[in-house]
Structure formats: C-alpha cells, structure tokens
Design a protein around this motif. Structure first.
Motif, PDB file in Angstrom:
ATOM      1  N   MET A  46       0.838  -1.193   0.000  1.00 25.41           N
ATOM      2  CA  MET A  46       0.000   0.000   0.000  1.00 25.41           C
ATOM      3  C   MET A  46       0.874   1.244   0.000  1.00 25.41           C
ATOM      4  O   MET A  46       1.999   1.222   0.495  1.00 25.41           O
ATOM      5  CB  MET A  46      -0.921   0.000   1.218  1.00 25.41           C
ATOM      6  N   ASP A  47       0.346   2.340  -0.568  1.00 23.42           N
ATOM      7  CA  ASP A  47       1.107   3.578  -0.515  1.00 23.42           C
ATOM      8  C   ASP A  47       0.800   4.308   0.785  1.00 23.42           C
ATOM      9  O   ASP A  47      -0.008   3.856   1.606  1.00 23.42           O
ATOM     10  CB  ASP A  47       0.835   4.449  -1.744  1.00 23.42           C
ATOM     11  N   ARG A  48       1.434   5.470   0.988  1.00 27.05           N
ATOM     12  CA  ARG A  48       1.283   6.172   2.258  1.00 27.05           C
ATOM     13  C   ARG A  48      -0.114   6.745   2.450  1.00 27.05           C
ATOM     14  O   ARG A  48      -0.498   7.100   3.557  1.00 27.05           O
ATOM     15  CB  ARG A  48       2.325   7.290   2.345  1.00 27.05           C
ATOM     16  N   ALA A  49      -0.867   6.849   1.381  1.00 28.84           N
ATOM     17  CA  ALA A  49      -2.236   7.354   1.482  1.00 28.84           C
ATOM     18  C   ALA A  49      -3.226   6.244   1.812  1.00 28.84           C
ATOM     19  O   ALA A  49      -4.417   6.504   1.981  1.00 28.84           O
ATOM     20  CB  ALA A  49      -2.626   8.033   0.175  1.00 28.84           C
ATOM     21  N   GLY A  50      -2.734   5.005   1.889  1.00 28.72           N
ATOM     22  CA  GLY A  50      -3.611   3.890   2.217  1.00 28.72           C
ATOM     23  C   GLY A  50      -4.231   3.216   1.010  1.00 28.72           C
ATOM     24  O   GLY A  50      -5.118   2.384   1.141  1.00 28.72           O
ATOM     25  N   LYS A  51      -3.750   3.537  -0.178  1.00 33.28           N
ATOM     26  CA  LYS A  51      -4.278   2.928  -1.396  1.00 33.28           C
ATOM     27  C   LYS A  51      -3.542   1.621  -1.692  1.00 33.28           C
ATOM     28  O   LYS A  51      -2.316   1.579  -1.701  1.00 33.28           O
ATOM     29  CB  LYS A  51      -4.112   3.883  -2.579  1.00 33.28           C
ATOM     30  N   ALA A  52      -4.312   0.549  -1.919  1.00 32.66           N
ATOM     31  CA  ALA A  52      -3.708  -0.743  -2.245  1.00 32.66           C
ATOM     32  C   ALA A  52      -3.046  -0.676  -3.610  1.00 32.66           C
ATOM     33  O   ALA A  52      -3.654  -0.226  -4.583  1.00 32.66           O
ATOM     34  CB  ALA A  52      -4.771  -1.830  -2.225  1.00 32.66           C
ATOM     35  N   LEU A  53      -1.792  -1.100  -3.683  1.00 33.08           N
ATOM     36  CA  LEU A  53      -1.034  -1.058  -4.933  1.00 33.08           C
ATOM     37  C   LEU A  53      -0.967  -2.424  -5.606  1.00 33.08           C
ATOM     38  O   LEU A  53      -1.116  -2.538  -6.812  1.00 33.08           O
ATOM     39  CB  LEU A  53       0.386  -0.546  -4.669  1.00 33.08           C
ATOM     40  N   ASP A  54      -0.702  -3.458  -4.819  1.00 34.50           N
ATOM     41  CA  ASP A  54      -0.531  -4.785  -5.393  1.00 34.50           C
ATOM     42  C   ASP A  54      -0.567  -5.809  -4.273  1.00 34.50           C
ATOM     43  O   ASP A  54      -0.246  -5.493  -3.123  1.00 34.50           O
ATOM     44  CB  ASP A  54       0.816  -4.869  -6.128  1.00 34.50           C
ATOM     45  N   ILE A  55      -0.960  -7.023  -4.584  1.00 34.32           N
ATOM     46  CA  ILE A  55      -0.902  -8.080  -3.584  1.00 34.32           C
ATOM     47  C   ILE A  55       0.497  -8.666  -3.575  1.00 34.32           C
ATOM     48  O   ILE A  55       1.238  -8.553  -4.541  1.00 34.32           O
ATOM     49  CB  ILE A  55      -1.955  -9.179  -3.851  1.00 34.32           C
ATOM     50  N   ALA A  56       0.847  -9.279  -2.438  1.00 31.12           N
ATOM     51  CA  ALA A  56       2.179  -9.863  -2.280  1.00 31.12           C
ATOM     52  C   ALA A  56       2.039 -11.335  -1.953  1.00 31.12           C
ATOM     53  O   ALA A  56       1.718 -11.702  -0.823  1.00 31.12           O
ATOM     54  CB  ALA A  56       2.943  -9.140  -1.177  1.00 31.12           C
ATOM     55  N   GLY A  57       2.242 -12.175  -2.954  1.00 32.03           N
ATOM     56  CA  GLY A  57       2.221 -13.609  -2.723  1.00 32.03           C
ATOM     57  C   GLY A  57       0.833 -14.181  -2.564  1.00 32.03           C
ATOM     58  O   GLY A  57      -0.184 -13.497  -2.719  1.00 32.03           O
ATOM     59  N   ALA A  58       0.815 -15.465  -2.223  1.00 33.70           N
ATOM     60  CA  ALA A  58      -0.447 -16.179  -2.044  1.00 33.70           C
ATOM     61  C   ALA A  58      -1.040 -15.858  -0.675  1.00 33.70           C
ATOM     62  O   ALA A  58      -0.365 -15.317   0.201  1.00 33.70           O
ATOM     63  CB  ALA A  58      -0.211 -17.681  -2.173  1.00 33.70           C
ATOM     64  N   ARG A  59      -2.308 -16.196  -0.470  1.00 33.13           N
ATOM     65  CA  ARG A  59      -2.948 -15.993   0.816  1.00 33.13           C
ATOM     66  C   ARG A  59      -2.257 -16.859   1.869  1.00 33.13           C
ATOM     67  O   ARG A  59      -1.712 -17.915   1.571  1.00 33.13           O
ATOM     68  CB  ARG A  59      -4.444 -16.309   0.730  1.00 33.13           C
ATOM     69  N   THR A  60      -2.288 -16.397   3.124  1.00 31.90           N
ATOM     70  CA  THR A  60      -1.572 -17.074   4.187  1.00 31.90           C
ATOM     71  C   THR A  60      -2.350 -16.986   5.490  1.00 31.90           C
ATOM     72  O   THR A  60      -3.143 -16.056   5.684  1.00 31.90           O
ATOM     73  CB  THR A  60      -0.161 -16.465   4.378  1.00 31.90           C
ATOM     74  N   SER A  61      -2.116 -17.932   6.390  1.00 30.18           N
ATOM     75  CA  SER A  61      -2.727 -17.875   7.719  1.00 30.18           C
ATOM     76  C   SER A  61      -1.829 -17.135   8.704  1.00 30.18           C
ATOM     77  O   SER A  61      -2.167 -16.996   9.874  1.00 30.18           O
ATOM     78  CB  SER A  61      -2.994 -19.294   8.241  1.00 30.18           C
ATOM     79  N   ALA A  62      -0.682 -16.649   8.235  1.00 38.53           N
ATOM     80  CA  ALA A  62       0.295 -16.017   9.122  1.00 38.53           C
ATOM     81  C   ALA A  62      -0.255 -14.740   9.746  1.00 38.53           C
ATOM     82  O   ALA A  62      -0.843 -13.904   9.072  1.00 38.53           O
ATOM     83  CB  ALA A  62       1.575 -15.713   8.363  1.00 38.53           C
ATOM     84  N   ALA A  63      -0.039 -14.610  11.065  1.00 41.00           N
ATOM     85  CA  ALA A  63      -0.403 -13.388  11.775  1.00 41.00           C
ATOM     86  C   ALA A  63       0.844 -12.641  12.228  1.00 41.00           C
ATOM     87  O   ALA A  63       0.760 -11.539  12.734  1.00 41.00           O
ATOM     88  CB  ALA A  63      -1.281 -13.725  12.983  1.00 41.00           C
ATOM     89  N   ARG A  64       2.008 -13.268  12.050  1.00 37.26           N
ATOM     90  CA  ARG A  64       3.275 -12.631  12.403  1.00 37.26           C
ATOM     91  C   ARG A  64       4.220 -12.729  11.224  1.00 37.26           C
ATOM     92  O   ARG A  64       4.326 -13.774  10.582  1.00 37.26           O
ATOM     93  CB  ARG A  64       3.886 -13.308  13.643  1.00 37.26           C
ATOM     94  N   LEU A  65       4.910 -11.634  10.948  1.00 38.45           N
ATOM     95  CA  LEU A  65       5.799 -11.607   9.791  1.00 38.45           C
ATOM     96  C   LEU A  65       6.954 -10.658  10.036  1.00 38.45           C
ATOM     97  O   LEU A  65       6.883  -9.767  10.857  1.00 38.45           O
ATOM     98  CB  LEU A  65       5.026 -11.205   8.533  1.00 38.45           C
ATOM     99  N   ARG A  66       8.049 -10.892   9.296  1.00 41.29           N
ATOM    100  CA  ARG A  66       9.199  -9.976   9.304  1.00 41.29           C
ATOM    101  C   ARG A  66       9.709  -9.841   7.885  1.00 41.29           C
ATOM    102  O   ARG A  66      10.034 -10.835   7.228  1.00 41.29           O
ATOM    103  CB  ARG A  66      10.333 -10.506  10.193  1.00 41.29           C
TER     104      ARG A  66
END
Length: 199
Positions: A46-66
């Motif tokens: 997403m950009d700084r205005a909160g507009k979605a730009l593109d998805i990143a990868g497949a859907r995931t059940s992850a709630a924690r990421l780095r």
C-alpha cells in the motif's frame, strides 16, 4: 483484511500488529486474529495514502511476519493447530518477487519470533517442540533452507526468543525468562557470554 508490509520492526500491542520503517513510516494490521481459527490473509503493498497497490504472494494464515532487509522476502509464522502457543507456528519464507514460499521448519517444530540478520541471507528464530516443553532454543538458518538450522543459544527451562539484530551483525537482542516475565539480553554475534541489555 490486509496487512501493510512496510519494514522492518514488528511489534505487538494487544491485538494490533505495528510495523515501523527506518524512515518513520508506521503501518499496522488492526486485527491479527491470533488462534487456530484465524482466517486466510492477503499481504498487500500500500502507498502512504492507504491505497492498495498490489498483492504480495499467495494468501496465508500467518499473523506474524518480518520483512527482509532488502524487502524482497518475508518470513511468515503460519498457524499450527498443534502449537502450544498462539505466538508460534510453522516458519516459511516467501519470495515477494516470484510469489513463491518454502518452509524452514516442519513436523513437530514450532518457530517463534523470526529475525533477519543484516545481510538478509540468514534468519534467527526460536524453536520449541509441540509437546509443550518449556525450553525454547535460538537457532540460525539460511533463508533458502539449504542447510539445517544451527543452535545459537539454549538454556534448559528457559524460553529464549530473538528480538532483533544490530545493523553490523555484532549483537543479537533476545528475550529470556521462565514465565511470562522476561528480560532483555544481548548476545555477541561471534559467540560468547550474553549480557543484560540494560545493566
């Protein structure tokens, strides 16, 4: 629900995941939904205005990421129904350029708190068995998974989880404790004796 993927520090505040970039930009996921019934999530740029730009990868059940230092990969802790802690899970690394992911842990190993080393080639993370034993060991592994994980620090009866690594790779800050009360320690990157982070 979308998770804003902006590096590099991941902090948990109650039910809010907060991510702060080096230049001060703050992003968050307002409902990380910890638990085995957590829905699939879609990482979204997403950009700084909160507009979605593109998805990143497949859907995931992850709630924690780095996010990796170069922003090309992300370490994900995916939900495990056998995990004794909602903070742990199966560790995967997703290549955000090719939109593919591969596991770093398997079977009865629960991973916690993945932390990238400055080069972006290796990860530190805590490992614990799904049998519920109290000891959590800090291990290091190449992000490609090409070689087995190597134990970095273990203390019987203690839960050890990495928090972050210094920019020069000379120190790793980690949490250590026997209960929910834990203290911060600094571990020399070349090995040696850990020292309290705040003496």
């Amino acid at each position: 629900m979308s998770v804003w993927v902006l590096p590099k520090v991941l902090i948990w505040l109650s039910t809010v995941v907060v991510v702060v970039s080096d230049n001060g930009v703050l992003a968050f996921s307002s409902d990380p939904g910890l638990g085995i019934d957590a829905p699939d999530r879609q990482l979204t740029w997403m950009d700084r205005a909160g507009k979605a730009l593109d998805i990143a990868g497949a859907r995931t059940s992850a709630a924690r990421l780095r996010l990796s230092p170069d922003g090309a990969r992300v370490a994900l802790l995916e939900v495990m129904t056998t995990s004794p802690s909602p903070a742990g899970g199966a560790l995967w690394v997703m290549d955000l350029t090719r939109n593919v992911k591969q596991p770093l842990t398997s079977g009865s190993t629960v991973a916690l708190s993945p932390t990238w080393l400055p080069t972006g080639e290796r990860l530190l993370f805590g490992v614990r068995s799904t049998t519920g034993e109290s000891t959590t060991t800090i291990v290091e592994q190449v992000a490609s998974g090409a070689t087995p994980a190597r134990a970095v620090l273990e203390q019987a009866g203690y839960s050890l989880t990495p928090v972050d690594a210094s920019a020069d790779g000379k120190w790793t800050v980690y949490l250590s404790g026997r209960t929910t009360v834990r203290s911060l320690f600094a571990l020399p990157g070349s090995g040696g004796t850990p020292a309290p982070y705040l003496a």
